[in-house]
Motif scaffolding. Sequence first.
Motif, mmCIF file in Angstrom:
data_model
loop_
_atom_site.group_PDB
_atom_site.id
_atom_site.type_symbol
_atom_site.label_atom_id
_atom_site.label_comp_id
_atom_site.label_asym_id
_atom_site.label_seq_id
_atom_site.Cartn_x
_atom_site.Cartn_y
_atom_site.Cartn_z
ATOM 1 N N UNK A 107 -32.319 46.488 -30.930
ATOM 2 C CA UNK A 107 -32.565 45.297 -29.892
ATOM 3 C C UNK A 107 -31.328 44.635 -29.451
ATOM 4 N N UNK A 108 -29.581 45.405 -29.685
ATOM 5 C CA UNK A 108 -29.073 44.277 -28.711
ATOM 6 C C UNK A 108 -28.458 45.344 -28.595
ATOM 7 N N UNK A 109 -28.456 46.687 -28.438
ATOM 8 C CA UNK A 109 -28.300 48.442 -27.438
ATOM 9 C C UNK A 109 -27.870 47.098 -26.142
ATOM 10 N N UNK A 110 -28.612 46.853 -25.508
ATOM 11 C CA UNK A 110 -28.182 46.432 -23.994
ATOM 12 C C UNK A 110 -27.864 45.322 -23.942
ATOM 13 N N UNK A 111 -27.541 44.056 -24.729
ATOM 14 C CA UNK A 111 -26.676 43.955 -24.901
ATOM 15 C C UNK A 111 -25.234 43.581 -24.930
ATOM 16 N N UNK A 112 -25.301 44.782 -25.498
ATOM 17 C CA UNK A 112 -23.252 44.727 -25.521
ATOM 18 C C UNK A 112 -22.994 46.563 -24.863
ATOM 19 N N UNK A 113 -23.974 46.585 -24.642
ATOM 20 C CA UNK A 113 -23.838 47.914 -23.270
ATOM 21 C C UNK A 113 -23.349 46.879 -21.317
ATOM 22 N N UNK A 114 -23.896 45.714 -21.659
ATOM 23 C CA UNK A 114 -23.408 44.708 -20.805
ATOM 24 C C UNK A 114 -22.106 43.764 -20.926
ATOM 25 N N UNK A 115 -21.230 43.715 -21.993
ATOM 26 C CA UNK A 115 -21.094 43.100 -22.741
ATOM 27 C C UNK A 115 -19.795 43.373 -22.758
ATOM 28 N N UNK A 116 -19.208 44.401 -21.983
ATOM 29 C CA UNK A 116 -17.987 45.159 -23.044
ATOM 30 C C UNK A 116 -16.764 44.489 -23.159
ATOM 31 N N UNK A 117 -16.500 45.174 -24.439
ATOM 32 C CA UNK A 117 -15.504 44.821 -25.290
ATOM 33 C C UNK A 117 -15.483 43.720 -25.504
ATOM 34 N N UNK A 118 -16.542 42.713 -25.637
ATOM 35 C CA UNK A 118 -17.466 41.849 -26.686
ATOM 36 C C UNK A 118 -17.821 42.520 -28.262
ATOM 37 N N UNK A 119 -16.871 41.983 -28.762
ATOM 38 C CA UNK A 119 -17.186 42.588 -30.044
ATOM 39 C C UNK A 119 -18.569 42.363 -30.973
ATOM 40 N N UNK A 120 -19.366 42.685 -31.467
ATOM 41 C CA UNK A 120 -20.909 43.240 -31.875
ATOM 42 C C UNK A 120 -21.162 42.240 -33.348
ATOM 43 N N UNK A 121 -21.124 41.117 -33.362
ATOM 44 C CA UNK A 121 -21.202 39.922 -34.604
ATOM 45 C C UNK A 121 -21.565 40.589 -35.437
ATOM 46 N N UNK A 122 -22.827 41.435 -35.002
ATOM 47 C CA UNK A 122 -24.466 41.286 -35.782
ATOM 48 C C UNK A 122 -23.704 42.507 -37.067
ATOM 49 N N UNK A 123 -22.883 43.048 -36.476
ATOM 50 C CA UNK A 123 -22.350 43.748 -37.724
ATOM 51 C C UNK A 123 -21.851 43.918 -38.668
ATOM 52 N N UNK A 124 -21.596 42.541 -38.692
ATOM 53 C CA UNK A 124 -20.661 42.002 -39.834
ATOM 54 C C UNK A 124 -20.884 42.443 -41.464
ATOM 55 N N UNK A 125 -22.118 41.887 -40.482
ATOM 56 C CA UNK A 125 -23.557 41.830 -42.015
ATOM 57 C C UNK A 125 -23.767 43.627 -42.444
ATOM 58 N N UNK A 126 -23.730 44.310 -41.683
ATOM 59 C CA UNK A 126 -24.084 44.827 -42.251
ATOM 60 C C UNK A 126 -23.132 45.758 -42.469
ATOM 61 N N UNK A 127 -21.537 45.831 -41.958
ATOM 62 C CA UNK A 127 -20.719 46.979 -42.698
ATOM 63 C C UNK A 127 -20.405 46.221 -44.359
ATOM 64 N N UNK A 128 -21.485 44.740 -44.357
ATOM 65 C CA UNK A 128 -20.734 44.413 -45.980
ATOM 66 C C UNK A 128 -21.925 44.481 -46.802
ATOM 67 N N UNK A 129 -22.951 45.949 -45.956
ATOM 68 C CA UNK A 129 -23.984 46.062 -46.683
ATOM 69 C C UNK A 129 -23.808 47.561 -47.229
#
Length: 402
Positions: free
Chosen positions: A26-48
């Motif tokens: 769902x966020x793949x295209x978003x961060x492809x366009x927003x290069x260098x913007x940190x994917x904040x959604x990954x913080x929760x996944x990393x904690x898991x």
Amino acid sequence: MNLEIPKKFSPLINQAQQVAREVFRPISRKYDRAEHEYPKELDLFASIMDGMNDGAADGGTGAGKLARSESKGGGGNRNGTNMKTVLGLTELCWGDVGLALSIPRQGLGNSAIAAVANEEQLARLGNTWAAMAITEPGAGSDSAAIRTTATEDGDGYILNGEKIYVTAGERADAVVVWATLDRNKGRAAIKSFVVEKGTPGMTVERLEKKLGIRASDTAAIRFDNCRVPKENLLGDPDVSVEKGFAGAMQTFDNTRPVVAGMAIGVASAALQKTRELIALTGIDLGYHTQTWTQPAVTRELQLMEAELEAARLLTLRAAWMADNGLPNSKEASIAKAKAGRVGNMVTLRCVELCGSLGYGETELLEKWARDSKILDIFEGTQQIQLLIIARRLLGKSSAELK
């Protein structure tokens, strides 16, 4: 070797598939366009993931978190962290390669720590998010040609030089830097050092704009009289001409099957989506007729499936050998060469087969084609892999076969 996936990895694979489908896609295209913007959604996944790995005997599941092989090849059959990492990353890269490379505390530098660190270093640095810094402006495929220096000074080393194409170089908590203790002694003097973020003398010069994996930051880093403590030198500090820099190069025997798995993941995504789109046209994509009576597109899809399955099995073999303490340098390069080439071929051909849908941004096919190219380049290019394979098969040294 049993070619079936061990049942104990089923929960891991299912979880990785769910993350790829529900979080990454769902966020793949978003961060492809927003290069260098940190994917904040990954913080929760990393904690898991941290919670999943607490107390695990064989380490983490993400990119680069590879444990040393407990077995020494003396019998038995172990499916451990190398296999676990390959299987998990294959599924995550079905979702998005750049996001898979951006998971906190799962950097490629962790593989170097796992490969050559001593027990004290493993305990102290094992949970550090570590990037890997090898490539320099004048040293790419030939890792032995690096010019970054590490000069012994009291209780530490002084690093000077420049590194480029450092994946997660800005975001990671530390960078594993390859440097030479003595340029006159060639590859034997090359060691790896853990440089923690914020260390005086280490500066991120720029972030690169890239064709693919745009969700992942790729940095150029300069070291100007950067002081690191002696205990941050990974492995044996002695310069040994006999051993060369085998300890540092062991990192690649672990990471190349991982990159091969990543290529398989993104190519599988492209192939699956292409089958879905072509099936909507009414073309029979079944396996019940002979190839000479099938539509051309059906035959081509099946040939790509066969190539991809061959790459997958070679990758599993290389990972299995690493888990069982068997020398796998040749097999790791074979897997990386095959999967890197096939992954890029499959994604590009899928774009072509799907025409305007493949080339446009309504689907992710064009993005997967862009992402796949790096998987045939980093961790050793296609050409370097073939050179390594030739050396192993012919019993030649790097000096004898260049």
